[in-house]
Design a protein around this motif. Structure first.
Motif, short mmCIF file in Angstrom:
data_model
loop_
_atom_site.label_atom_id
_atom_site.label_comp_id
_atom_site.label_asym_id
_atom_site.label_seq_id
_atom_site.Cartn_x
_atom_site.Cartn_y
_atom_site.Cartn_z
N LYS A 91 59.61 9.77 -35.14
CA LYS A 91 58.64 10.34 -33.94
C LYS A 91 57.27 10.50 -34.73
CE LYS A 91 57.63 15.62 -33.56
NZ LYS A 91 57.98 16.67 -34.09
N THR A 92 57.01 10.20 -35.65
CA THR A 92 55.21 10.06 -35.50
C THR A 92 55.14 8.82 -35.53
OG1 THR A 92 55.18 10.79 -37.74
CG2 THR A 92 54.63 12.38 -36.49
N ASN A 93 54.94 7.72 -36.27
CA ASN A 93 55.12 6.22 -36.32
C ASN A 93 56.10 5.68 -35.62
OD1 ASN A 93 54.20 8.22 -38.92
ND2 ASN A 93 52.59 6.95 -38.16
N LYS A 94 56.85 5.61 -34.99
CA LYS A 94 58.10 4.67 -34.52
C LYS A 94 58.71 3.96 -35.29
CE LYS A 94 57.63 6.77 -30.83
NZ LYS A 94 58.02 8.18 -29.97
N LYS A 95 58.60 4.12 -37.02
CA LYS A 95 58.76 3.39 -38.02
C LYS A 95 60.07 2.16 -37.34
CE LYS A 95 60.16 3.05 -42.80
NZ LYS A 95 60.91 3.79 -43.73
N PHE A 96 61.23 3.35 -37.24
CA PHE A 96 62.29 2.02 -36.60
C PHE A 96 62.98 0.89 -36.53
CE2 PHE A 96 63.37 5.95 -39.42
CZ PHE A 96 64.06 4.97 -40.49
N SER A 97 61.69 1.53 -34.82
CA SER A 97 61.87 0.39 -33.37
C SER A 97 60.76 -0.20 -33.68
CB SER A 97 61.44 2.02 -32.03
OG SER A 97 60.04 2.31 -32.22
N SER A 98 59.31 0.15 -34.52
CA SER A 98 58.65 -0.82 -34.16
C SER A 98 58.98 -1.99 -35.47
CB SER A 98 57.44 -0.67 -35.37
OG SER A 98 57.91 0.23 -36.64
N LEU A 99 59.87 -1.91 -36.37
CA LEU A 99 60.37 -2.65 -37.26
C LEU A 99 61.85 -3.84 -36.85
CD1 LEU A 99 61.31 -0.50 -40.17
CD2 LEU A 99 58.94 -2.64 -39.75
N LYS A 100 62.59 -3.00 -35.20
CA LYS A 100 63.18 -3.24 -34.60
C LYS A 100 62.67 -4.74 -33.85
CE LYS A 100 67.09 -2.72 -31.11
NZ LYS A 100 68.44 -1.73 -30.37
N VAL A 101 61.20 -3.97 -33.01
CA VAL A 101 60.62 -5.02 -31.82
C VAL A 101 60.27 -5.92 -33.59
CG1 VAL A 101 58.65 -5.19 -31.18
CG2 VAL A 101 60.10 -3.93 -30.41
N ALA A 102 59.81 -6.35 -34.61
CA ALA A 102 58.99 -7.64 -34.97
C ALA A 102 60.24 -8.17 -35.38
CB ALA A 102 59.05 -6.46 -36.45
N LYS A 103 61.48 -7.74 -35.52
CA LYS A 103 62.64 -8.19 -35.63
C LYS A 103 62.68 -9.23 -34.47
CE LYS A 103 67.61 -8.55 -36.34
NZ LYS A 103 68.70 -7.71 -36.98
N ASN A 104 62.55 -9.25 -33.31
CA ASN A 104 62.80 -9.82 -32.51
C ASN A 104 61.40 -10.79 -31.59
OD1 ASN A 104 65.82 -9.41 -31.90
ND2 ASN A 104 65.21 -6.98 -31.92
N SER A 105 60.28 -10.69 -32.40
CA SER A 105 59.31 -10.92 -31.82
C SER A 105 58.76 -12.48 -31.87
CB SER A 105 57.84 -9.72 -32.67
OG SER A 105 57.78 -8.81 -31.83
N GLY A 106 58.42 -13.51 -31.36
CA GLY A 106 58.15 -14.60 -32.11
C GLY A 106 56.41 -14.61 -31.91
N ILE A 107 55.91 -13.68 -31.94
CA ILE A 107 54.13 -13.42 -32.09
C ILE A 107 54.42 -11.80 -32.74
CG2 ILE A 107 53.32 -13.28 -30.08
CD1 ILE A 107 51.31 -15.45 -31.13
N LEU A 108 53.39 -11.86 -33.68
CA LEU A 108 53.16 -11.20 -34.18
C LEU A 108 51.55 -10.77 -34.59
CD1 LEU A 108 52.47 -8.51 -34.91
CD2 LEU A 108 53.34 -8.95 -37.90
N PHE A 109 50.23 -10.39 -33.30
CA PHE A 109 48.83 -10.08 -34.07
C PHE A 109 48.66 -8.88 -34.58
CE2 PHE A 109 49.39 -12.75 -30.11
CZ PHE A 109 48.58 -13.29 -29.57
N ILE A 110 48.30 -9.50 -35.72
CA ILE A 110 47.22 -8.51 -36.40
C ILE A 110 46.23 -8.40 -36.15
CG2 ILE A 110 47.25 -7.41 -39.53
CD1 ILE A 110 49.52 -8.99 -40.00
N VAL A 111 45.27 -7.40 -36.28
CA VAL A 111 43.64 -7.34 -35.64
C VAL A 111 42.96 -6.42 -36.37
CG1 VAL A 111 42.44 -6.96 -33.35
CG2 VAL A 111 44.55 -8.16 -32.84
#
Length: 120
Positions: free
Chosen positions: A30-50
């Motif tokens: 609800k507040t941090n999109k924990k599960f949806s963010s992990l799902k997106v990370a699983k399917n990401s080709g690149i992650l920017f940590i800034v």
């Protein structure tokens, strides 16, 4: 006193909640999109940590998930941090030690030039 009033809703007077995790809270959907963010990370080709150190669980879990599924991580920070340890022996990483303003401006220029070249 005026600063405190800025933290309250002008309509109802309730405290406004910044989009952060307080010390006594936990990550959820609800507040941090924990599960949806992990799902997106699983399917990401690149992650920017800034501009973050990786000192909390969810950002680190997102990075670990991206790596696990073959994504590349671009770590943009002014100094080494917990992500540095995670990425130490990984091949699919780019480490940039600069301010986010400098690094993202350069990345934007590079991507803009690539798009312009592709249009030719």
């Amino acid at each position: 006193q005026k600063d405190i009033e800025l933290l309250k809703c002008k309509e109802c007077g309730s405290w406004m909640r910044p989009n952060i995790l307080w010390f006594d809270e936990y990550y959820d959907e609800k507040t941090n999109k924990k599960f949806s963010s992990l799902k997106v990370a699983k399917n990401s080709g690149i992650l920017f940590i800034v501009g973050t150190s990786g000192a909390t669980n969810l950002p680190m879990a997102i990075a670990e998930t991206t790596l696990k599924y073959g994504g590349t991580i671009v770590d943009i920070n002014t100094e080494d941090n917990l992500f540095t340890k995670l990425l130490k022996d990984k091949k699919n990483k780019i480490t940039i030690r600069a301010t986010s303003t400098e690094a993202l401006k350069t990345i934007h220029e590079i991507l803009h030039n690539v798009v312009q070249e592709e249009k030719k």
